[in-house]
Design a protein around this motif. Structure first.
Motif, PDB file in Angstrom:
ATOM      1  N   GLY A  50      -4.703   3.810   2.459  1.00 58.51           N
ATOM      2  CA  GLY A  50      -4.628   2.664   1.542  1.00 58.51           C
ATOM      3  C   GLY A  50      -5.116   1.385   2.193  1.00 58.51           C
ATOM      4  N   ALA A  51      -4.897   1.237   3.492  1.00 53.06           N
ATOM      5  CA  ALA A  51      -5.328   0.020   4.188  1.00 53.06           C
ATOM      6  C   ALA A  51      -6.847  -0.136   4.142  1.00 53.06           C
ATOM      7  CB  ALA A  51      -4.853   0.058   5.644  1.00 53.06           C
ATOM      8  N   LEU A  53      -8.579   0.010   1.672  1.00 51.91           N
ATOM      9  CA  LEU A  53      -8.935  -0.732   0.466  1.00 51.91           C
ATOM     10  C   LEU A  53      -8.961  -2.241   0.697  1.00 51.91           C
ATOM     11  CD1 LEU A  53      -9.580   0.450  -2.414  1.00 51.91           C
ATOM     12  CD2 LEU A  53      -8.683   2.062  -0.776  1.00 51.91           C
ATOM     13  N   ILE A  54      -8.336  -2.722   1.771  1.00 51.20           N
ATOM     14  CA  ILE A  54      -8.374  -4.173   2.039  1.00 51.20           C
ATOM     15  C   ILE A  54      -9.788  -4.580   2.462  1.00 51.20           C
ATOM     16  CG2 ILE A  54      -7.502  -6.016   3.543  1.00 51.20           C
ATOM     17  CD1 ILE A  54      -4.765  -4.674   3.376  1.00 51.20           C
ATOM     18  N   PHE A  57     -12.217  -4.058  -0.598  1.00 58.39           N
ATOM     19  CA  PHE A  57     -12.286  -5.079  -1.646  1.00 58.39           C
ATOM     20  C   PHE A  57     -12.813  -6.410  -1.109  1.00 58.39           C
ATOM     21  CE2 PHE A  57      -9.300  -2.355  -4.202  1.00 58.39           C
ATOM     22  CZ  PHE A  57     -10.172  -2.170  -5.264  1.00 58.39           C
ATOM     23  N   GLY A 232      -0.812  10.902  -1.105  1.00 60.89           N
ATOM     24  CA  GLY A 232      -0.241  10.209   0.048  1.00 60.89           C
ATOM     25  C   GLY A 232      -1.195  10.205   1.231  1.00 60.89           C
ATOM     26  N   TRP A 235      -3.697   7.558   0.369  1.00 60.89           N
ATOM     27  CA  TRP A 235      -3.289   6.173   0.107  1.00 60.89           C
ATOM     28  C   TRP A 235      -2.238   5.603   1.060  1.00 60.89           C
ATOM     29  CZ3 TRP A 235      -6.067   3.165  -2.942  1.00 60.89           C
ATOM     30  CH2 TRP A 235      -6.901   3.768  -3.883  1.00 60.89           C
ATOM     31  N   ASN A 236      -1.468   6.433   1.743  1.00 57.19           N
ATOM     32  CA  ASN A 236      -0.464   5.865   2.650  1.00 57.19           C
ATOM     33  C   ASN A 236      -1.173   4.985   3.677  1.00 57.19           C
ATOM     34  OD1 ASN A 236       1.534   7.220   1.330  1.00 57.19           O
ATOM     35  ND2 ASN A 236       1.723   8.866   2.829  1.00 57.19           N
ATOM     36  N   PRO A 237      -0.806   3.697   3.744  1.00 57.82           N
ATOM     37  CA  PRO A 237      -1.596   2.788   4.582  1.00 57.82           C
ATOM     38  C   PRO A 237      -1.294   2.897   6.064  1.00 57.82           C
ATOM     39  CG  PRO A 237       0.176   1.597   3.519  1.00 57.82           C
ATOM     40  CD  PRO A 237       0.258   3.004   3.018  1.00 57.82           C
ATOM     41  N   LEU A 239      -1.821   0.357   8.636  1.00 55.93           N
ATOM     42  CA  LEU A 239      -2.259  -1.042   8.729  1.00 55.93           C
ATOM     43  C   LEU A 239      -2.933  -1.366  10.064  1.00 55.93           C
ATOM     44  CD1 LEU A 239       0.733  -2.719   6.886  1.00 55.93           C
ATOM     45  CD2 LEU A 239      -1.588  -2.442   6.031  1.00 55.93           C
TER      46      LEU A 239
ATOM     47  N   VAL B   1       4.144  10.537  -0.988  1.00 58.39           N
ATOM     48  CA  VAL B   1       3.541   9.207  -0.931  1.00 58.39           C
ATOM     49  C   VAL B   1       4.615   8.217  -0.496  1.00 58.39           C
ATOM     50  CG1 VAL B   1       2.195   7.487  -2.198  1.00 58.39           C
ATOM     51  CG2 VAL B   1       2.122   9.874  -2.925  1.00 58.39           C
ATOM     52  N   GLY B   5       2.115   3.481   0.258  1.00 60.73           N
ATOM     53  CA  GLY B   5       1.047   4.215  -0.426  1.00 60.73           C
ATOM     54  C   GLY B   5       1.049   3.923  -1.914  1.00 60.73           C
TER      55      GLY B   5
END
Lengths: 525, 36
Positions: A50-51, A53-54, A57, A232, A235-237, A239, B1, B5
């Motif tokens: 997910g990180a 995506l920073i 974007f 997950g 998307w699980n970030p 960081l 998740v 997430g």
């Protein structure tokens, strides 16, 4: 520096799009390709989940959206003056002898990409039909190994005694011929009745197929893991990845290639707009469509399915093996064991085929437009001529080991970044930032915030230099001498392909020079 | 998740979907106004 007069559009009888939604769908079709469904999830999974995506974007705002608007504006401006391709557009905007040769990149890049892309696109058609007919192997105890072998047999492994030559399956060759013929047939029907009609049919179908596949994947019964574990995994970030330069480079690269920037295709499509047509909302809509398909749909099929069937550890290996492995090995292995797999497999590859087809016609259009405008070749004749040319040249990729990778390296990665950098500087510095901004907003209700002006003038060129420099540094520093600069080996096919690429660029340069001289003689510059 | 997430996925999906819906609504509305 001599500037072309801004207020002297030429009256031309160019083809036109019939409706605004059609333009947006055609442009989005050009951008949405295999990368949305295969490259994005692999990049996200590898680079912080997910990180990722920073930086993704941030890159979209700093570079993606401004470049998209600039290319639309340049295309519309050039089209109003009788130029649908970048050599003419560059030469009009910057009356320097070198300008048209820099613009040749906008012919070279889509042409070379088309040479190998049609072939890959034909694999998706072939796999779709083979799934529908049930002509795929039983998975066996090692499903991934079985389908890796199936892909090798389809695409071709090196011939015995001739390791530089590939021997593809006859069926692969047949599907290539069908795919190329289909592309040529669409091109023969022109912009409105060919490309736009295709987009109006294919894009809603593509989204519908993707939604069905997302629903299927997310409702699969847990096996090695659950589909939620797959989401997950994506998307699980993590960081800490944000501190890694490579992650930023990957995110910027993904935005750049996903939006099909720096290829000359957006400018060509936009050249069929009228001067009063809005490019702001339509450009943003194209970008938004691509992002929706990529982030929401593209991220929810292949990786979650792989985690569900193979578990997290195996999926890491799959992701490390790259996009093609994910699409053409892991997915067929899943369909072979899943209930209703034949139908969903056919649907998956049909989805990829539609994504590929709308992209490949976009790659064909610039050189077709160039032949029509500069040399008076008829639309149908240009399509047939290109069909023959691609039929011949794609044989390099079909039969020579490593040729596809060399072409992808130079035309798919290096050339677009260079062209985008040139056009950002050309539009925002040579042609003039204020002048470009005024041109961009002509006929638009939507106003770009000042932030985007600052981005386009300062941050976008810097971003592009950093991407190109960082990526070149990574490639050159990380290059293994045994695998060559392009990672495709060092055999004679690599040199044949390199020489071919140089010759092609020179040929396009000569054609651009001839075309410009002809226009000068006829007083049409 | 994980919670992180869900947050990242929710925000990314909402942004991507929200912007595309806004664009198409505005495109269709503008086209309707121009036709009038």
């Amino acid at each position: 520096v001599h500037l072309a007069p801004l207020d002297q559009p030429m009256t031309t009888d160019r083809e036109r799009w019939t409706m605004r939604l059609g333009v947006v769908l055609a442009m989005a079709g050009g951008a949405v390709g295999l990368g949305n469904f295969l490259r994005f999830p692999v990049q996200a999974a590898r680079n912080g989940g997910g990180a990722f995506l920073i930086p993704y974007f941030v890159s979209l705002i700093v570079m993606g959206i401004p470049l998209m608007w600039l290319e639309w504006a340049m295309g519309r401006w050039g089209g109003a003056r009788g130029h649908g391709t970048t050599p003419g557009m560059f030469q009009l905007m910057w009356r320097h002898p070198v300008a048209k040769y820099l613009g040749v990149l906008g012919l070279f890049t889509p042409t070379v990409i088309m040479i190998y892309y049609t072939y890959i696109e034909s694999w998706t058609l072939g796999y779709s039909v083979l799934h529908l007919l049930g002509h795929v192997p039983a998975p066996g105890p090692d499903a991934l190994g079985t389908f890796a072998g199936f892909k090798d047999a389809y695409v071709g492994v090196p011939r015995a005694g001739a390791p530089n030559l590939l021997a593809p399956a006859a069926v692969a060759y047949a599907f290539f011929l069908v795919t190329l013929a289909l592309n040529v047939w669409i091109l023969m029907h022109g912009v409105a009745r060919g490309i736009e009609l295709l987009a109006r049919i294919a894009m809603p179908m593509l989204v519908a197929f993707a939604v069905v596949l997302v629903a299927w994947v997310l409702t699969l019964s847990p096996r090695a893991a659950s589909p939620l574990d797959g989401l997950g995994y994506l998307w699980n970030p993590n960081l800490s990845a944000l501190l890694d330069f490579d992650v930023w480079l990957a995110a910027a690269g993904q935005i750049f290639f996903s939006l099909a920037l720096g290829m000359g295709t957006i400018q060509c499509y936009a050249s069929y707009l009228r001067e009063s047509d809005d490019v702001m909302l339509t450009g943003l809509s194209t970008t938004a469509t691509n992002e929706f398909v990529e982030v929401v749909l593209g991220g929810s099929i292949a990786i979650p399915a792989a985690v569900t069937f193979f578990g997290l550890t195996e999926t890491r290996t799959i992701a490390e093996s790259g996009s093609f492995y994910l699409g053409f090995v892991s997915m067929p292995a899943i369909f072979a064991t899943a209930p209703g797999g034949a139908v969903f497999g056919a649907l998956w590859f049909a989805l990829l085929f539609l994504a590929g087809l709308t992209t490949s016609v976009a790659m064909l259009q610039p050189v077709s437009c160039f032949l029509q405008e500069e040399f008076g070749v008829g639309r149908r004749a240009a399509a047939v001529l290109l069909g023959v040319a691609f039929l011949v040249t794609t044989h390099l990729c079909i039969f020579l080991r490593g040729a596809l990778d060399v072409m992808d390296f130079w035309a798919g990665t290096v050339a677009p970044s260079v062209l985008a950098l040139i056009e950002a500087v050309l539009l925002m510095w040579i042609f003039g930032g204020r002048r470009t901004w005024a041109e961009m907003h002509r006929g638009a209700d939507l106003r770009a915030p000042t932030l985007f002006y600052v981005c386009a003038r300062y941050l976008t060129p810097v971003f592009l230099i950093v991407i190109l420099g960082g990526w070149l540094w990574q490639t050159v520093a990380g290059a293994d001498p045994a695998h060559g600069l392009e990672g495709a080996g060092t055999g004679w096919p690599i040199w044949v392909t390199r020489v071919f690429l140089v010759a092609l660029y020179v040929a396009f340069g000569l054609l651009a020079r001839t075309a410009w001289r002809r226009r000068e003689r006829e007083g049409r510059t | 998740v994980t919670a992180g997430g869900w947050i990242f996925m929710g925000v990314a999906w909402a942004l991507a979907t929200g912007v595309v819906v806004w664009c198409y609504v505005r495109l269709l509305r503008d086209d309707a106004e121009r036709r009038r």
